[in-house]
Every structure is written in C-alpha cells, then in structure tokens.
Motif scaffolding. Structure first.
Motif, short mmCIF file in Angstrom:
data_model
loop_
_atom_site.label_atom_id
_atom_site.label_comp_id
_atom_site.label_asym_id
_atom_site.label_seq_id
_atom_site.Cartn_x
_atom_site.Cartn_y
_atom_site.Cartn_z
N PRO A 32 0.84 -1.23 -0.05
CA PRO A 32 -0.16 0.18 -0.09
C PRO A 32 0.71 1.35 -0.05
CG PRO A 32 -1.02 -1.53 1.53
CD PRO A 32 0.38 -2.21 0.99
N GLY A 33 0.63 2.25 -0.89
CA GLY A 33 1.30 3.61 -1.00
C GLY A 33 2.14 3.57 -2.32
N HIS A 34 2.43 2.20 -2.61
CA HIS A 34 3.56 2.28 -3.77
C HIS A 34 3.26 3.28 -4.89
CE1 HIS A 34 6.44 0.74 -6.61
NE2 HIS A 34 5.53 0.70 -7.44
N LEU A 35 1.90 3.04 -5.26
CA LEU A 35 1.56 3.68 -6.46
C LEU A 35 1.47 5.40 -6.48
CD1 LEU A 35 0.90 3.45 -9.55
CD2 LEU A 35 -1.67 3.18 -8.73
N LYS A 36 1.23 5.90 -5.02
CA LYS A 36 1.34 7.06 -4.81
C LYS A 36 2.83 7.68 -4.91
CE LYS A 36 -0.23 10.35 -1.04
NZ LYS A 36 -0.89 10.33 0.14
N VAL A 37 3.59 6.93 -4.48
CA VAL A 37 5.04 7.52 -4.48
C VAL A 37 5.58 7.55 -5.85
CG1 VAL A 37 7.50 6.95 -3.73
CG2 VAL A 37 5.33 6.57 -2.15
N ILE A 38 5.22 6.51 -6.86
CA ILE A 38 5.64 6.24 -8.20
C ILE A 38 4.88 7.69 -8.95
CG2 ILE A 38 5.61 5.03 -10.35
CD1 ILE A 38 7.62 4.08 -8.19
N LYS A 39 3.62 7.70 -8.67
CA LYS A 39 3.11 9.15 -9.27
C LYS A 39 3.79 10.41 -8.81
CE LYS A 39 -1.63 7.17 -10.10
NZ LYS A 39 -3.11 7.12 -9.81
N LEU A 40 4.13 10.29 -7.27
CA LEU A 40 4.86 11.62 -7.24
C LEU A 40 6.16 11.91 -7.81
CD1 LEU A 40 5.07 14.18 -5.40
CD2 LEU A 40 6.01 12.68 -3.37
N LEU A 41 7.12 10.65 -8.05
CA LEU A 41 7.92 10.52 -8.78
C LEU A 41 7.93 10.91 -10.20
CD1 LEU A 41 10.12 7.55 -7.29
CD2 LEU A 41 10.79 9.90 -6.86
N ARG A 42 7.00 10.45 -10.58
CA ARG A 42 6.42 10.89 -12.26
C ARG A 42 6.36 12.54 -12.32
NH1 ARG A 42 1.06 9.00 -14.16
NH2 ARG A 42 0.66 10.67 -12.71
N ASP A 43 5.29 12.73 -11.49
CA ASP A 43 4.65 14.15 -11.44
C ASP A 43 6.02 15.26 -11.30
OD1 ASP A 43 2.42 13.26 -11.84
OD2 ASP A 43 1.62 13.55 -9.92
N LEU A 44 6.98 14.69 -10.49
CA LEU A 44 8.09 15.75 -10.04
C LEU A 44 9.30 15.64 -11.25
CD1 LEU A 44 8.52 15.28 -6.33
CD2 LEU A 44 7.65 17.48 -7.65
N GLY A 45 9.06 14.78 -12.20
CA GLY A 45 10.14 14.72 -13.40
C GLY A 45 10.93 13.79 -13.16
N PHE A 46 11.03 13.09 -12.11
CA PHE A 46 12.21 11.99 -11.65
C PHE A 46 12.18 10.85 -12.62
CE2 PHE A 46 12.41 14.36 -7.75
CZ PHE A 46 13.38 14.23 -7.46
N LEU A 47 11.21 10.65 -13.43
CA LEU A 47 11.06 9.28 -14.50
C LEU A 47 11.17 10.01 -15.90
CD1 LEU A 47 8.26 7.43 -12.46
CD2 LEU A 47 10.98 7.40 -12.23
N ASP A 48 11.41 11.16 -16.05
CA ASP A 48 11.12 11.82 -17.31
C ASP A 48 12.42 11.15 -18.36
OD1 ASP A 48 9.13 13.19 -16.64
OD2 ASP A 48 10.33 15.27 -16.89
N ARG A 49 12.43 10.90 -19.73
CA ARG A 49 13.32 10.70 -20.30
C ARG A 49 14.17 11.72 -21.17
NH1 ARG A 49 12.62 5.29 -22.48
NH2 ARG A 49 10.99 4.16 -21.72
N LYS A 50 13.44 12.86 -21.07
CA LYS A 50 13.90 13.98 -21.53
C LYS A 50 15.16 14.71 -20.74
CE LYS A 50 12.87 18.73 -23.28
NZ LYS A 50 12.01 20.14 -23.17
N PRO A 51 16.16 14.49 -21.41
CA PRO A 51 17.53 15.23 -20.57
C PRO A 51 17.24 16.56 -20.05
CG PRO A 51 18.14 14.19 -22.50
CD PRO A 51 16.85 14.24 -22.78
N VAL A 52 17.72 16.69 -18.90
CA VAL A 52 18.13 18.29 -18.46
C VAL A 52 19.57 18.52 -18.40
CG1 VAL A 52 15.67 18.14 -16.97
CG2 VAL A 52 17.95 17.55 -16.02
N LYS A 53 19.69 19.93 -18.48
CA LYS A 53 21.04 20.39 -18.42
C LYS A 53 21.55 20.44 -16.94
CE LYS A 53 22.76 22.00 -22.51
NZ LYS A 53 23.48 20.69 -23.14
N LEU A 54 22.67 20.24 -16.64
CA LEU A 54 23.04 20.30 -15.15
C LEU A 54 24.61 20.58 -15.37
CD1 LEU A 54 22.38 20.49 -12.18
CD2 LEU A 54 22.97 17.98 -12.01
N ASP A 55 25.01 21.69 -15.10
CA ASP A 55 26.58 21.80 -15.00
C ASP A 55 27.16 21.59 -16.48
OD1 ASP A 55 26.67 22.76 -12.55
OD2 ASP A 55 27.07 20.57 -11.60
N GLY A 56 26.27 22.06 -17.49
CA GLY A 56 26.78 21.77 -19.03
C GLY A 56 26.67 20.24 -19.31
N LEU A 57 26.22 19.37 -18.52
CA LEU A 57 25.73 17.87 -18.93
C LEU A 57 24.33 17.66 -19.22
CD1 LEU A 57 28.14 16.19 -16.26
CD2 LEU A 57 28.85 16.67 -18.72
N ASP A 58 24.17 16.89 -20.21
CA ASP A 58 22.66 16.39 -20.39
C ASP A 58 22.62 14.92 -19.62
OD1 ASP A 58 22.12 18.47 -21.86
OD2 ASP A 58 22.57 17.37 -23.94
#
Length: 162
Positions: A32-58
């Motif tokens: 119980p609670g697993h799906l809620k945590v996964i949805k939160l990670l998704r909504d915050l962008g932690f599961l995105d495939r699109k790279p983000v720039k950080l210190d010049g790195l993708d």
C-alpha cells in the motif's frame, strides 16, 4: 498473503492475440502506498526521458533516479513474488496461486522469472522443439513440467476450484 494495492499493468503481450477470450487483464500487486510514491516521482519529473542540463551535462532524470535507487535502496529484507491466475469458463472457476519468497539481495521476482526461463530452455532442448519463438501460452502442454520444476525450487503452488 497480506494487504496490497493493485493497478492494471502491461504484461500480457502475446497472450492478447494467442488466447481466445472475451476479457483478460493483468494487475500488478505492490505494498500500500507504492503507486502514490511512483506517481509523485513521475509528477516531479524524476522518471522523465528528456534530458535536463546540469553543469553543462545532459542528464536523463530517469537514469539518474535509477542509479540513486540502486545505490541507496539495497534489498535488505525478504520480498515475495505472487502470481494469481483465475479463469472463468462456462460457469466454472479455476485458479492458481503461486508464491516465492525471496532472500535479501535476491529479488523473488527475478528468481521466479529466471526459473521459468530455465525450465523453458530445458523443455526446448530436451523435447527438440526446433528453432523459433515460443510464447509461454503455446507451451501449455508442459504445464505439469513447469509446476514440478517450480515446486522443486521453492515455489508454493495452490490450485483453487470453485
């Protein structure tokens, strides 16, 4: 077996075309609670495939998330793989529940999957099935062989009729 939450998931693949039925679905069980945590990670962008720039790195967020989880969330307790199959046909119900308890550091799902692969390879080689791809539902004639093999490797299998 305990208390779980379930959600529809995509694991039927070849069965959708190889098994004639009016209705079929797969659900994944989690604590119980697993799906809620996964949805939160998704909504915050932690599961995105699109790279983000950080210190010049993708950096692809899902890859970074996976690496951090691998490093910080080592399996330290036993888990349990549960497979439940239920068939309703012409007013009769038949079901099978199988469970395998894991060990710390050895996921029960990975071990269960490896056991099924091992038995499938064994069947293909010993029965001279020939070249090709064999979805499991096409190997139903070897059901008892799978059950015996799995039981001999610690899988608990119970049949339900009703």
């Amino acid at each position: 077996l305990g208390r779980f939450e379930a959600f529809y998931s995509d694991g039927l693949r070849t069965m959708l075309t190889n098994v004639k039925t009016c209705e079929m679905f797969e659900a994944t069980l989690r604590i119980p609670g697993h799906l809620k945590v996964i949805k939160l990670l998704r909504d915050l962008g932690f599961l995105d495939r699109k790279p983000v720039k950080l210190d010049g790195l993708d950096i692809e967020p899902r890859l970074l998330t996976a690496r951090l989880f691998e490093e910080r969330f080592k399996q330290s307790s036993r888990d349990r793989a549960i497979l439940y199959v239920e068939v309703d046909s012409n007013g009769s119900r038949y079901g099978v529940v199988s469970t395998l308890d894991g060990e710390p550091g050895a996921s029960s799902i990975a071990v269960y999957t490896a056991l099924v692969f091992a038995k499938t390879i064994n069947i293909v080689l010993e029965r001279n099935l020939g070249d090709g791809v064999y979805p499991l539902e096409k190997l139903y004639g070897f059901y008892d062989d799978y059950v015996d093999f799995l039981k001999n490797h610690g899988v608990q299998i119970n049949t339900i009729r009703g």
